[in-house]
Write a protein that holds these residues in place. Sequence first.
Motif, short mmCIF file in Angstrom:
data_model
loop_
_atom_site.label_atom_id
_atom_site.label_comp_id
_atom_site.label_asym_id
_atom_site.label_seq_id
_atom_site.Cartn_x
_atom_site.Cartn_y
_atom_site.Cartn_z
N UNK A 87 5.30 2.98 5.22
CA UNK A 87 7.04 2.52 4.83
C UNK A 87 6.40 2.63 3.06
N UNK A 88 5.24 2.55 2.39
CA UNK A 88 5.02 2.66 1.06
C UNK A 88 5.27 4.23 0.95
N UNK A 122 5.30 -7.87 12.29
CA UNK A 122 3.93 -7.88 11.11
C UNK A 122 4.41 -8.22 9.99
N UNK A 123 6.69 -7.68 9.54
CA UNK A 123 6.62 -8.22 8.74
C UNK A 123 6.87 -10.33 8.52
N UNK A 124 7.74 -9.91 9.71
CA UNK A 124 7.86 -11.22 9.88
C UNK A 124 6.74 -12.61 9.81
N UNK A 143 10.98 -8.51 -9.02
CA UNK A 143 9.43 -8.28 -8.45
C UNK A 143 8.26 -7.78 -9.50
N UNK A 144 7.71 -8.21 -9.26
CA UNK A 144 6.01 -7.20 -10.08
C UNK A 144 5.52 -6.28 -9.06
N UNK A 145 4.64 -7.32 -7.58
CA UNK A 145 4.71 -6.88 -6.74
C UNK A 145 5.37 -6.14 -5.64
N UNK A 146 5.50 -5.16 -4.55
CA UNK A 146 5.96 -4.88 -3.74
C UNK A 146 5.40 -4.86 -2.53
N UNK A 147 4.67 -5.34 -1.55
CA UNK A 147 4.27 -5.88 -0.26
C UNK A 147 4.33 -4.63 0.78
N UNK A 148 4.05 -3.75 1.48
CA UNK A 148 4.39 -3.26 2.38
C UNK A 148 2.91 -2.53 3.23
N UNK A 189 1.15 -0.57 -0.15
CA UNK A 189 0.00 0.35 -0.16
C UNK A 189 0.76 1.42 -0.09
N UNK A 190 0.33 2.26 -0.39
CA UNK A 190 1.05 3.46 -0.71
C UNK A 190 0.66 4.47 0.01
#
Lengths: 353, 353
Positions: A227-228, A188-190, A218-223, A139-140
Motif C-alpha cells: 500500500x505504501x 491485518x489493518x483491522x 497525523x505525524x506517522x502513517x502506518x501501512x 513502510x514504503x
Amino acid sequence: MPMIAVDIMGGDNAPHAIIEGAVRAARCGVPVLLCGVQEAITVALPSDWKELPISFQFCDELIAMDEEPSRAVRKKKNSSLVRAMKVMVDGTADAFFSAGNSGAVLVASVLFSGRVKGIHRPAVGAFLPTKSDSFFCIDIGGNVDCKPEHLYQFALMGHAYVQLAKHIAAPRIALLSNGHEPFKGSDAVKKTYQLLTESPVAFVGNIEARELGKDDLLDVLVCDGFAGNVLLKSIQGTASTLFSWIKDAADRSWWCKTLLWLNRGMFKTIKNRLDYAATGGALLLGVNHPVILAHGCSDARAVENGILFAYRVRKERRVQKFNEKLLALMQDNLSILVDVARKNQGSQPQTPS
Amino acid sequence: MPMIAVDIMGGDNAPHAIIEGAVRAARCGVPVLLCGVQEAITVALPSDWKELPISFQFCDELIAMDEEPSRAVRKKKNSSLVRAMKVMVDGTADAFFSAGNSGAVLVASVLFSGRVKGIHRPAVGAFLPTKSDSFFCIDIGGNVDCKPEHLYQFALMGHAYVQLAKHIAAPRIALLSNGHEPFKGSDAVKKTYQLLTESPVAFVGNIEARELGKDDLLDVLVCDGFAGNVLLKSIQGTASTLFSWIKDAADRSWWCKTLLWLNRGMFKTIKNRLDYAATGGALLLGVNHPVILAHGCSDARAVENGILFAYRVRKERRVQKFNEKLLALMQDNLSILVDVARKNQGSQPQTPS
C-alpha cells in the motif's frame, strides 16, 4: 569522517549516474568507497579523482534490478551490493548507499547488519508532503503481506523516528485504510487498529489516502509496503500527469504558454516540494547500521543528495539514537507484543515441515 | 422509460444533496423513485415536484455511513438502502443509486440482486485518466483481502466491461504491484500473475502506480479494493494538494494571482478531468441488476450525474450485455478457474467448525 560505501552497479542509470553522483558528493568533502566492477569505475571517473576522498572495492558481479532478492544475495557474494554492505558492517565504511534492487538491499541488511533485537521486519520510511508540512510514511517498500504485529512495530518505529527527526513528543500515528471506521480495511489493518488502540502511542485512528495532504491530521502513517508503494508512486505519478496536462495545454496555445512562463517560478517551487531527488534516499529502520536506499531511477543529483543524506545520518549517529529509543519503546510495549505472539502461537495452524 | 430507485438517506450530504440531485435528474426527464423517511423528503422537495416524474417509497430507517455493513443490511429491512434495492429487484424500478455506506450496498446487492453465476465477488470499477485517455480500474471498493481467484475474476470482468464500453477487442490487462517482475507483489498478486499468464486475456504484466498516467500501457488495471481505494483516493488527494499549493502561491503574490486568473480556463479544463462528480457514480459488476454507487461526499451535481449515468446504463441494457459477455468469458476460462478451485481445496488447511 564518516565514509559511505556506494553500490555503483545498482540502479536503472548505473553505473554512470551513480559514479557521477558519488564524485559530486566527494567534491563536497564526503569520503566515498565505490564498490563495483573495476572497468566500469575507471571509465567513468573524472581526471582529477585522485584529489578527491574516493577509494575502491573492486568486484566482478552485480545484482540486477529484476533478480529475485534472496537468491541473488545468497548466490552473489562478490556482487557490488553485498560487498558494499560487508565493508560497512566490518567497519571499513560507516554507511551504505544503493539505488539498486531494494529487495536485495533488505535481504542483505538483515543477513549482514542484522535486525534490532525484537524487530521482526526492518522497514523503509519517508517523509511525504502535506499542504504545508509533512508526515512520515512507513513502510514504503519491501514488506508486502504484513501481519498485525509487523504493522504495529512499524508504528513504534515511526513513533521513535519522528520523535528524533521532528522533536515531537507524542507523534500522532494513523493507519492507512479504506475508511475511518474500525471495521474498515484488510484483516491485518483491522487487527492492527485494535493493537494500536491498546498501545501507549498516540493513535488517531484510520485515515484515507484522500486526506493525507491536509495539515494537522497525523505525524506517522502506518501501512504495509505494498500500500505504501502504491501511495508513494501514485503521488509521484499524479503530479507528473498533472504537470504533463499543463505542458500540453501550453503547447496548444501561445497565450497559456506565455502565462505559464511568466509564472514559472511558482511552478518550480511546487515541483521542488515533490522532488524525490532532493533527499535522494530513505533510511532503512530496524537494522544495526545506516542503510540508505534510493529510487531505482535515481539520477546523479539524487545520488549526490542520497549520499549527503547518508553522511548526515551517520554524523548525527541517527541510527544509534533511533535504535536506543526503539529498544526502550519495545520494552514499554512488551506486554502487547507478547500478547500478540501468544495469540499467534495459539491460533495459527502448524505447517507440516 | 427506466426508473431509478434512489436511496435518499445515504451519503455525507444526505438527504438534501441527494434529493436536490434527484430532482435535477427528474427535470432532465429521468423518472426517480425516492426511498427515504417521509419528513426528510417532503421538506426538501421543490414546490413544482408534482409536474416532475418523481414517486416515493417511504420508510423509517437508515443505514449510517459508519455502520457495520452485513449486520446493518440484515437488521434494517426497512432502511432506505434496502428498500431502494428491493424495489429495483421486484421490478418497480429499473436501476439503483446510492451514495451511502458502500459496504452495505455491496452486501444488499449480493443478498437481493444476487451474483452472476460463478462470480465469487462483485466488484466496482471506474475509469481513471491517463495523459490523454483512460484505463478501467477494478476493484476500487469493498473487496479487501482478495484471493488470486478473486483478482483473476476482476480481470475477466474488466476485460468484458472495457470490450463493451470502449469497443476494444483485446483489452490489455495489467496487475497493480510494487514492481514489474513476476516475483514482486503480495502473495495474492504473485499467484494472480501466474493465473493471468496462463489465461487467454491480453495480460501485459505488473505495473507500478507511478506509470498509470502514461498512455498506451494498459486498458484494465486489476487490484484488490484496498489498493484500489488507496490509488483512487491518493490521485484525488494529490491533485487537491497541488491545487491548494497553487492557490496558496497565488494568495501570497498579486502577480501570481493575476497570471493564474488570466489562465483560469486551462486550470478549469484540468480540474474537470479529475472531477469525480462529472460521472457521479460507478457500476457494480458481477450482480444481476444495475447498481450504481456514488462517492459518500457526493454533492447535488454528482448525484444528478450519477442518476443520469444509471439511466444510461439501464437504457443501453449494459448490465445484461455485460453479464452475457462475462458468462461466455467464464466458460472460456473454466479450466483455469476449476484448477484454482481444486488447488485451493487441496492446499488450504481445514478450519475446524
